[in-house]
Write a protein that holds these residues in place. Structure first.
Motif, PDB file in Angstrom:
ATOM      1  N   ILE A 156       0.810  -1.226   0.000  1.00  0.00           N
ATOM      2  CA  ILE A 156       0.000   0.000   0.000  1.00  0.00           C
ATOM      3  C   ILE A 156       0.845   1.278   0.000  1.00  0.00           C
ATOM      4  N   GLY A 157       2.161   1.126  -0.037  1.00  0.00           N
ATOM      5  CA  GLY A 157       3.040   2.282  -0.246  1.00  0.00           C
ATOM      6  C   GLY A 157       3.246   3.194   0.944  1.00  0.00           C
ATOM      7  N   SER A 158       2.735   2.837   2.122  1.00  0.00           N
ATOM      8  CA  SER A 158       2.865   3.743   3.271  1.00  0.00           C
ATOM      9  C   SER A 158       4.314   3.856   3.727  1.00  0.00           C
ATOM     10  N   ILE A 159       4.757   5.093   3.937  1.00  0.00           N
ATOM     11  CA  ILE A 159       6.120   5.376   4.400  1.00  0.00           C
ATOM     12  C   ILE A 159       6.065   5.658   5.898  1.00  0.00           C
ATOM     13  N   GLN A 160       6.835   4.907   6.651  1.00  0.00           N
ATOM     14  CA  GLN A 160       6.854   5.080   8.107  1.00  0.00           C
ATOM     15  C   GLN A 160       7.705   6.294   8.508  1.00  0.00           C
ATOM     16  N   PRO A 161       7.460   6.860   9.695  1.00  0.00           N
ATOM     17  CA  PRO A 161       8.287   7.974  10.188  1.00  0.00           C
ATOM     18  C   PRO A 161       9.655   7.464  10.658  1.00  0.00           C
ATOM     19  N   ILE A 162      10.483   7.116   9.696  1.00  0.00           N
ATOM     20  CA  ILE A 162      11.732   6.393   9.971  1.00  0.00           C
ATOM     21  C   ILE A 162      12.683   7.186  10.868  1.00  0.00           C
ATOM     22  N   LYS A 163      12.840   8.459  10.595  1.00  0.00           N
ATOM     23  CA  LYS A 163      13.769   9.274  11.408  1.00  0.00           C
ATOM     24  C   LYS A 163      13.331   9.309  12.869  1.00  0.00           C
ATOM     25  N   GLU A 164      12.032   9.442  13.093  1.00  0.00           N
ATOM     26  CA  GLU A 164      11.511   9.488  14.463  1.00  0.00           C
ATOM     27  C   GLU A 164      11.653   8.131  15.150  1.00  0.00           C
ATOM     28  N   ILE A 165      11.431   7.063  14.394  1.00  0.00           N
ATOM     29  CA  ILE A 165      11.614   5.712  14.949  1.00  0.00           C
ATOM     30  C   ILE A 165      13.078   5.509  15.345  1.00  0.00           C
ATOM     31  N   GLY A 166      13.977   5.942  14.446  1.00  0.00           N
ATOM     32  CA  GLY A 166      15.409   5.830  14.726  1.00  0.00           C
ATOM     33  C   GLY A 166      15.815   6.591  15.977  1.00  0.00           C
ATOM     34  N   ALA A 167      15.236   7.761  16.168  1.00  0.00           N
ATOM     35  CA  ALA A 167      15.558   8.586  17.346  1.00  0.00           C
ATOM     36  C   ALA A 167      15.090   7.909  18.633  1.00  0.00           C
ATOM     37  N   ILE A 168      13.891   7.306  18.583  1.00  0.00           N
ATOM     38  CA  ILE A 168      13.364   6.599  19.759  1.00  0.00           C
ATOM     39  C   ILE A 168      14.266   5.417  20.110  1.00  0.00           C
ATOM     40  N   CYS A 169      14.659   4.652  19.098  1.00  0.00           N
ATOM     41  CA  CYS A 169      15.519   3.481  19.330  1.00  0.00           C
ATOM     42  C   CYS A 169      16.879   3.892  19.889  1.00  0.00           C
ATOM     43  N   LYS A 170      17.410   4.969  19.365  1.00  0.00           N
ATOM     44  CA  LYS A 170      18.704   5.458  19.851  1.00  0.00           C
ATOM     45  C   LYS A 170      18.613   5.873  21.309  1.00  0.00           C
ATOM     46  N   GLU A 171      17.544   6.591  21.635  1.00  0.00           N
ATOM     47  CA  GLU A 171      17.336   7.051  23.017  1.00  0.00           C
ATOM     48  C   GLU A 171      17.170   5.873  23.976  1.00  0.00           C
ATOM     49  N   LYS A 172      16.511   4.811  23.505  1.00  0.00           N
ATOM     50  CA  LYS A 172      16.230   3.650  24.357  1.00  0.00           C
ATOM     51  C   LYS A 172      17.339   2.595  24.286  1.00  0.00           C
ATOM     52  N   ASN A 173      18.383   2.866  23.487  1.00  0.00           N
ATOM     53  CA  ASN A 173      19.512   1.943  23.346  1.00  0.00           C
ATOM     54  C   ASN A 173      19.076   0.577  22.793  1.00  0.00           C
ATOM     55  N   VAL A 174      18.250   0.652  21.725  1.00  0.00           N
ATOM     56  CA  VAL A 174      17.731  -0.539  21.054  1.00  0.00           C
ATOM     57  C   VAL A 174      18.154  -0.469  19.584  1.00  0.00           C
ATOM     58  N   MET A 194      18.918   9.408   9.802  1.00  0.00           N
ATOM     59  CA  MET A 194      17.714   8.711  10.273  1.00  0.00           C
ATOM     60  C   MET A 194      17.995   7.745  11.419  1.00  0.00           C
ATOM     61  N   ASN A 195      19.230   7.713  11.923  1.00  0.00           N
ATOM     62  CA  ASN A 195      19.596   6.840  13.055  1.00  0.00           C
ATOM     63  C   ASN A 195      19.263   5.369  12.786  1.00  0.00           C
ATOM     64  N   ILE A 196      19.577   4.924  11.578  1.00  0.00           N
ATOM     65  CA  ILE A 196      19.331   3.522  11.202  1.00  0.00           C
ATOM     66  C   ILE A 196      20.580   2.701  11.517  1.00  0.00           C
ATOM     67  N   ASP A 197      20.394   1.581  12.205  1.00  0.00           N
ATOM     68  CA  ASP A 197      21.525   0.709  12.552  1.00  0.00           C
ATOM     69  C   ASP A 197      21.768  -0.368  11.503  1.00  0.00           C
ATOM     70  N   LEU A 198      20.681  -0.900  10.933  1.00  0.00           N
ATOM     71  CA  LEU A 198      20.786  -1.935   9.909  1.00  0.00           C
ATOM     72  C   LEU A 198      19.728  -1.667   8.845  1.00  0.00           C
ATOM     73  N   ILE A 217      25.262  -2.493   7.930  1.00  0.00           N
ATOM     74  CA  ILE A 217      25.423  -2.740   9.367  1.00  0.00           C
ATOM     75  C   ILE A 217      26.289  -1.621   9.934  1.00  0.00           C
ATOM     76  N   ARG A 218      25.709  -0.809  10.792  1.00  0.00           N
ATOM     77  CA  ARG A 218      26.465   0.317  11.346  1.00  0.00           C
ATOM     78  C   ARG A 218      27.723  -0.188  12.053  1.00  0.00           C
ATOM     79  N   LYS A 219      28.791   0.561  11.831  1.00  0.00           N
ATOM     80  CA  LYS A 219      30.102   0.203  12.386  1.00  0.00           C
ATOM     81  C   LYS A 219      30.018  -0.024  13.889  1.00  0.00           C
ATOM     82  N   GLY A 220      30.605  -1.124  14.356  1.00  0.00           N
ATOM     83  CA  GLY A 220      30.659  -1.389  15.788  1.00  0.00           C
ATOM     84  C   GLY A 220      29.562  -2.307  16.296  1.00  0.00           C
ATOM     85  N   ILE A 221      28.586  -2.631  15.442  1.00  0.00           N
ATOM     86  CA  ILE A 221      27.487  -3.497  15.883  1.00  0.00           C
ATOM     87  C   ILE A 221      27.928  -4.967  15.856  1.00  0.00           C
ATOM     88  N   ARG A 222      27.657  -5.657  16.940  1.00  0.00           N
ATOM     89  CA  ARG A 222      27.970  -7.087  17.023  1.00  0.00           C
ATOM     90  C   ARG A 222      26.788  -7.867  16.457  1.00  0.00           C
TER      91      ARG A 222
END
Length: 396
Positions: A156-174, A194-198, A217-222
């Motif tokens: 259906i083509g819906s684009i998620q709020p990726i930057k905001e999701i990335g910010a939440i994950c970064k803040e929560k260390n996920v 956009m704070n994307i890890d993978l 894969i963002r540098k440093g990720i195990r």
């Protein structure tokens, strides 16, 4: 006389552009050396892989050392999710995703849940197919290790709020993984901003060859390996590299991302014309969001009282290539899980049609589709007992 062919299924796959194919050909028969060998023709193939890694990295605003080549988008999704799950299970066993992901994500999560004891939260989406950021925040616990949410939906083509999701994950260390298979080449993707890890991508969605993709894969990720057996891809993904495919993907992603705005300015008016024309057919609804919350080339509608499979067969007879949803589930008789997730009842979800447009689409193609579809819909409704009941009722 040859039947006219109008291709309207670019979300399923794209053609390989001539300039992409041209760059690939020498790596089938001239520079055919195994990149792991040390002689000169192998050094040429190694050099070509490195150049493609640079091209993919540039398209995503990543570092070349963060790009790993895979056999496609599904492999990249599997690697990202299983790799993080197994590498960080000591921290927690909780993964968050959505109800509208591609099956490469959903089935991987189900596998981890069923066989390895992971807990999966499947976030709801609204009627446009977009998650609530508040729901995401509330779902994260101290056991959460990964959030995997697609960039743009394939149906259906819906684009998620990726930057905001990335910010939440970064803040929560996920960790945050996004399946960007439909997004790359269609909208701007910037892993740093956009704070994307993978991030997963697939070459054949942006006019490159099939059977090749990549995982950022963002540098440093195990992360644990998915494929074992050799030292390729810095010992993270075993198997002799698909050199020609990788070369093709590098060229294709360069072409697809060099001027996203120009691409969108051509595609968007065609999309809007197609949507407007289809919605003039009575008892038709648009599925997914409007405007810039929707992938530029995506159109998905439901026609009441008929089934999508019948529409596709009649369209094919008229030379129009379309889909009722994901190409990976085209053999299924079940209604789309995406359409059910946005609240459509089964009987309406069965009447879905996805038309996706791309670089080869012309205004004449749109006109042809808008000429043929209303006729097909009326013919099918004339044969439909549901429509007959509706007409014999109050017709509302």
């Amino acid at each position: 006389m040859n039947k006219k062919t109008v291709y309207m299924d670019y979300a399923a796959t794209t053609y390989t552009k001539p300039e992409v194919l041209e760059e690939m050909i020498p790596y089938f028969n001239q520079y055919f050396g195994n990149p792991s060998s040390i002689y000169s023709i192998s050094r040429e193939t190694k050099k070509a892989i490195d150049m493609s890694r640079d091209r993919v990295a540039k398209a995503l605003n990543a570092d070349r050392s963060e790009i790993y080549f895979t056999g496609g988008g599904s492999e990249a999704d599997n690697w990202a999710i299983k790799g993080i799950a197994f590498a960080h299970k000591n921290k927690g066993n909780h993964i968050i995703t959505t109800k509208i992901e591609h099956h490469a994500v959903l089935h991987t999560c189900e596998y981890l849940e069923k066989y390895h004891g992971f807990e999966i939260t499947y976030l709801d989406v609204n009627e446009e197919g977009i998650i609530s950021l508040e729901d995401l925040k509330n779902a994260i616990t101290d056991k959460t290790i990964l959030v995997t949410i697609m960039f743009g939906n394939n149906e259906i083509g819906s684009i998620q709020p990726i930057k905001e999701i990335g910010a939440i994950c970064k803040e929560k260390n996920v960790f945050f993984h996004t399946d960007a298979v439909q997004a790359v080449g269609n909208v701007k993707v910037d892993v740093k901003d956009m704070n994307i890890d993978l991030l997963s991508l697939a070459s054949h969605k942006f006019y490159g060859p099939k059977g090749v993709g990549a995982l950022y894969i963002r540098k440093g990720i195990r992360i644990h390996n998915l494929v074992h057996g050799g030292g390729q891809e810095k010992a993270r993904r075993a198997g002799t590299e698909n050199v020609a495919g990788i070369v093709g993907m590098g060229k294709a992603i360069e072409l697809a991302t060099e001027d996203i705005e120009k691409h969108q300015s051509r595609i968007l008016p065609l999309r809007e014309k197609l949507i407007k024309g289809l919605l003039e057919i009575p008892h038709t609804r648009l599925n997914g969001p409007t405007g810039d919350k929707r992938l530029p080339g995506n159109v998905n509608v439901c026609f009441k009282f008929i089934e999508g499979e019948s529409i596709l067969l009649m369209l094919d007879a008229m030379g129009i290539c379309a889909s009722s949803g994901s190409a990976c589930t085209s053999g299924s008789l079940d209604p789309s899980h995406v359409l059910l997730a946005i609240g459509l009842p089964h009987e309406i979800a069965h009447g879905s049609l996805r038309l996706t447009i791309g670089d080869g689409t012309t205004e004449e193609d749109i006109d042809y589709v808008l000429e043929k579809v209303p006729t097909i819909i009326q013919r099918l409704r004339d044969m439909s007992p549901l429509y007959d009941e509706f007409i014999k009722g109050d017709g509302k």
